[in-house]
Design an enzyme around this catalytic site. Structure first.
Site, short mmCIF file in Angstrom:
data_model
loop_
_atom_site.label_atom_id
_atom_site.label_comp_id
_atom_site.label_asym_id
_atom_site.label_seq_id
_atom_site.Cartn_x
_atom_site.Cartn_y
_atom_site.Cartn_z
N SER A 171 4.49 9.47 11.62
CA SER A 171 3.63 8.36 11.25
C SER A 171 3.56 7.34 12.38
O SER A 171 4.52 7.18 13.14
CB SER A 171 4.17 7.68 10.00
OG SER A 171 5.41 7.09 10.32
N LYS A 172 2.43 6.66 12.42
CA LYS A 172 2.24 5.70 13.51
C LYS A 172 3.18 4.51 13.43
O LYS A 172 3.35 3.78 14.39
CB LYS A 172 0.78 5.24 13.55
CG LYS A 172 0.31 4.53 12.32
CD LYS A 172 -1.17 4.20 12.42
CE LYS A 172 -1.64 3.69 11.07
NZ LYS A 172 -3.06 3.67 10.90
N ARG A 173 3.79 4.31 12.26
CA ARG A 173 4.76 3.21 12.14
C ARG A 173 6.05 3.52 12.92
O ARG A 173 6.82 2.64 13.22
CB ARG A 173 5.14 2.97 10.69
CG ARG A 173 3.97 2.65 9.81
CD ARG A 173 3.88 1.16 9.49
NE ARG A 173 2.71 0.90 8.68
CZ ARG A 173 1.54 0.52 9.18
NH1 ARG A 173 1.39 0.32 10.48
NH2 ARG A 173 0.50 0.32 8.40
N LYS A 174 6.29 4.81 13.18
CA LYS A 174 7.56 5.18 13.83
C LYS A 174 7.38 5.84 15.19
O LYS A 174 8.32 5.96 15.94
CB LYS A 174 8.33 6.11 12.90
CG LYS A 174 8.67 5.45 11.59
CD LYS A 174 9.61 6.28 10.76
CE LYS A 174 9.98 5.50 9.50
NZ LYS A 174 10.38 6.34 8.42
#
Ligand code: GLU
Length: 527
Positions: A278-281
């Site tokens: 995911s782009k959050r990580k």
């Protein structure tokens, strides 16, 4: 390469209750990737493209690119263009698609709406689909009750009992409705997955899927089955998140009286903590890797080695070498971890082992060390130059992957907790921005300052540090514009991580609170 033919599927109804999908016939291999143009081009799309291509090439077949843009509120032309150009940058090219046409076009679902309408009518006539007039309130109640009774939440089939006359009456009265797929009450769906073998899913676990929304647009399930059939796709090779939807798709094929393709569900790429990439990580946009100075051959090689090992175990290989020996059955079923450190190591090997120094130089020139890019930085730096040698230290943060800085510089003079809050809000706001230019960026930060009742200068200090590594730097909005959305967003994410590690970031509770506050103050949902 030898053209081989493949077996495709046929239905056998083993009994009234069990729908079995077995392979019988021979056909030419045609695979497809079907990205939805709803954001930055995702490395997961490239991963699927690579394996679909390797499989098609191995069997002398073709790969098709289809744009799945039936979600009109989220699909954009910019995203479609970005997906196409990033896949081309990687050298993962398709044989038929919206840009190059082909025998089975159009290849953009929004241009095929009439085909789906006709298809839905066929399903209704065959008794596989029915209109549903239930309101959101009723559906919520049903769901609540089912959760309380520890049942799988799914549509309860309420509208199945409507008579023909009642349906007509409701339609004439202009009541809103959707079409749903009629799922058998009992039994199971069995199908053969090329990677996993026999898969069996109980119908009681499958929802009466909406196949046409109230706006008349089909949902993914209907459109993709109709298109896979009309585009003569022989093998659907896609992410494992679709495995539970496959019974719906097989039922649709049965409803239409069509032979289904073969299915292979590939494991999804994962973050180092094993969660879905995911782009959050992790940076997930292909453009990030391009902007950060990775070379496409290394990225493709890395994607390949995450799911596949060549028979001779060699680590460095290209698409052609992978295709020659490709055997989908040898793909690993474990969730591959996307590890940037490993990708960097591989990229380094490419620079040293696969390219000559002159080729590396050419790549650097094509990347950012060119008059066009440097020429955009120069006017920003000119004010601060005494000698020519002052330029590169000033410009370096626009050329490197990520700057270095201390946590004290990042936290600055703002109250504890405020830098993390501002960075997070900016991260959310920057995701909503439609054009990435100086003006839009400037008004975005202006809006944050006004909403947070702070001076623009105050709120910008953590961003100067997160983006450039220093509180004194080239003008921020121009720098962000030059850096591009992917590098900029990644730097903000890294800054948030650094604050969290030092205990001055957002706690889980703090984040929840901020999400609520953000939704209220900025009137936006968070994806
Ligand atoms: N549009 C779907 C996606 O973007 C495609 C899934 C499939 O390959 O069937 O995930």
């Amino acid at each position: 390469m030898a053209r081989s033919s493949f077996q495709t599927s046929e239905f056998v109804r083993r009994s009234n209750k069990i729908l079995v999908c077995v392979r019988l016939h021979k056909m030419t291999v045609r695979t497809r990737i079907a990205p939805s143009p709803t954001g930055s081009p995702h490395v997961g799309t490239a991963y699927m493209a690579l394996f679909n291509l390797a499989f098609a090439r191995k069997h002398g077949g073709k790969m098709i690119l289809r744009i799945e843009d039936t979600d009109q509120s989220r699909s954009t032309k910019e995203s479609e263009d970005a997906i196409l150009s990033s896949l081309k940058w990687l050298g993962l090219c398709w044989d038929e698609g919206p840009d190059c046409g082909g025998e089975f076009g159009p290849y953009r679902q929004s241009e095929r709406i009439e085909i789906y309408k006709e298809a839905i009518q066929k399903l209704v006539d065959a008794g596989y689909a029915y209109p549903c007039f239930c309101t959101a309130e009723r559906l919520n109640e049903v769901r609540k009750r089912q959760i309380e009774n520890k049942e799988t939440p799914r549509y309860d089939g309420h509208c199945l009992s409507l008579s023909k006359e009642e349906i007509e009456q409701k339609m004439q009265a202009g009541e809103k409705y959707v079409y749903r797929l009629k799922i058998p009450d009992e039994g199971a769906c069995e199908f053969e997955d090329e990677l996993r073998g026999k898969v069996s899913i109980e119908w009681s676990q499958v929802d009466h899927q909406i196949i046409q929304k109230s706006d008349g647009f089909p949902t993914y399930h209907l459109a993709s089955v109709v298109d896979d059939y009309h585009m003569k796709i022989s093998h659907v090779i896609r992410g494992e998140e679709w495995i539970n939807s496959t019974p719906k798709h097989i039922l649709l094929y049965e409803g239409f009286g069509w032979k289904p393709p073969s299915f292979a569900h590939l494991p999804l790429l994962r973050n180092p903590d094993k969660s879905k990439l995911s782009k959050r990580k992790n940076p997930t946009s292909i453009d990030y890797y391009k902007d950060a100075g990775f070379i496409p051959e290394a990225v493709v090689n890395y994607l390949g080695m995450m799911g596949y090992t060549l028979p001779d175990q060699r680590e460095i290989f290209d698409l052609e070498e992978m295709s020659e020996s490709f055997d989908i059955k040898r793909m690993s079923l474990g969730g591959p971890i996307f590890d940037i450190a490993k990708l960097k190591w591989l990229n380094g090997r490419y620079l040293r082992e696969k390219l000559s120094p002159d080729e590396v130089l050419q790549r650097m020139l094509a990347w950012k060390a060119n008059p066009e890019f440097l020429g955009k930085i120069l006017p920003l730096a000119l004010q601060r130059l005494e000698t020519l040698s002052d330029f590169f230290p000033l410009a370096q943060f626009l050329l490197n992957d990520a700057p270095e800085y201390t946590i004290d510089a990042l936290a600055g003079k703002l109250e504890p907790g405020i830098p993390a809050k501002l960075l997070k809000i900016a991260e959310w706001e920057l995701e909503k921005i439609s054009s990435w230019d100086r003006e839009s960026l400037s008004s975005l930060f202006q809006k944050i300052a006004e909403t947070e009742e702070l001076k623009l200068k105050q709120i910008l200090s953590p961003f100067f540090v997160a983006i450039s590594g220093s509180t004194v730097s080239l003008p921020l909005f121009d720098s962000l514009a030059l850096l591009g959305p992917d590098l900029a967003r990644t730097r903000i994410r890294i800054a948030l991580e650094k604050l969290a590690v030092e205990g001055v970031g957002l706690s889980k509770k703090g984040l929840k609170k901020l999400e609520k506050e953000y939704a209220q103050k900025y009137g936006n949902r968070i994806d």
